[in-house]
Motif scaffolding. Structure first.
Motif, short mmCIF file in Angstrom:
data_model
loop_
_atom_site.label_atom_id
_atom_site.label_comp_id
_atom_site.label_asym_id
_atom_site.label_seq_id
_atom_site.Cartn_x
_atom_site.Cartn_y
_atom_site.Cartn_z
N MET A 128 0.85 -1.20 0.00
CA MET A 128 0.00 0.00 0.00
C MET A 128 0.88 1.25 0.00
N THR A 129 0.31 2.36 -0.46
CA THR A 129 0.97 3.65 -0.40
C THR A 129 0.43 4.39 0.80
N VAL A 130 1.33 4.97 1.58
CA VAL A 130 0.95 5.67 2.80
C VAL A 130 1.55 7.07 2.79
N GLU A 131 1.04 7.88 3.70
CA GLU A 131 1.60 9.22 3.91
C GLU A 131 2.24 9.25 5.29
N LEU A 145 -3.20 6.19 2.42
CA LEU A 145 -3.72 7.19 1.49
C LEU A 145 -5.04 6.69 0.93
N GLN A 146 -6.02 7.56 0.90
CA GLN A 146 -7.31 7.22 0.33
C GLN A 146 -7.24 7.43 -1.17
N THR A 147 -7.51 6.38 -1.93
CA THR A 147 -7.49 6.49 -3.38
C THR A 147 -8.86 6.24 -3.94
N ASP A 148 -9.13 6.79 -5.10
CA ASP A 148 -10.44 6.62 -5.74
C ASP A 148 -10.61 5.25 -6.38
#
Length: 152
Positions: A128-131, A145-148
């Protein structure tokens, strides 16, 4: 009253001790004391009276504190140079190992470095991609990160 020969070595020793202490610590806390003691040491070496040496120590320390404080305040303001792991706050990272605070696991890659990570929410899966939202001790705090394109 101490002999001037004693004050020469007291002030010189104090200036050296504070100067070395400043080198091995952070924050410019000891530097003003080193400057004040250095001024007093110079006065002692040229034979100035004890009271003048003390005055030079206090005035030199006080003035150098005020002068150095300007630079410290500028460093703390937004837009200043951020060094160390704090520079990663706000950046995106890739989860290399599931970030699970309860299981004490979590590894991320941010830029070219790998860091231990923690989260305040639910576990975040590998890939996953995180901030990065904060630095806590030696770990970076992350949030997913919230993704569409998350239709699951």
């Amino acid at each position: 009253m101490m002999d001037n020969e004693v004050w020469i070595w007291v002030w010189t020793g104090l200036a050296l001790l504070m100067g070395i202490g400043e080198i091995v610590t952070a924050g410019f806390f000891l530097l003003p004391f080193a400057i004040g003691a250095g001024l007093a040491a110079v006065a002692a070496w040229i034979g100035v009276a004890d009271i003048v040496q003390w005055l030079l120590f206090f005035v030199g320390t006080g003035l150098s504190m005020l002068y150095i404080r300007r630079f410290m305040r500028a460093q703390d303001e937004d837009g200043g140079l951020v060094v160390g792991p704090g520079r990663y706050v706000g950046m995106e990272a890739l989860v290399l190992e599931t970030v699970d605070t309860g299981a004490n696991t979590g590894m991320i890659r941010v830029e070219a470095e790998e860091w231990r990570a923690t989260t305040e929410g639910k576990p975040i899966a590998e890939g996953m991609t995180v901030e990065v939202v904060a630095l806590r001790g030696t770990r970076l705090v992350v949030r997913e990160l919230q993704t569409d394109d998350n239709d699951s």
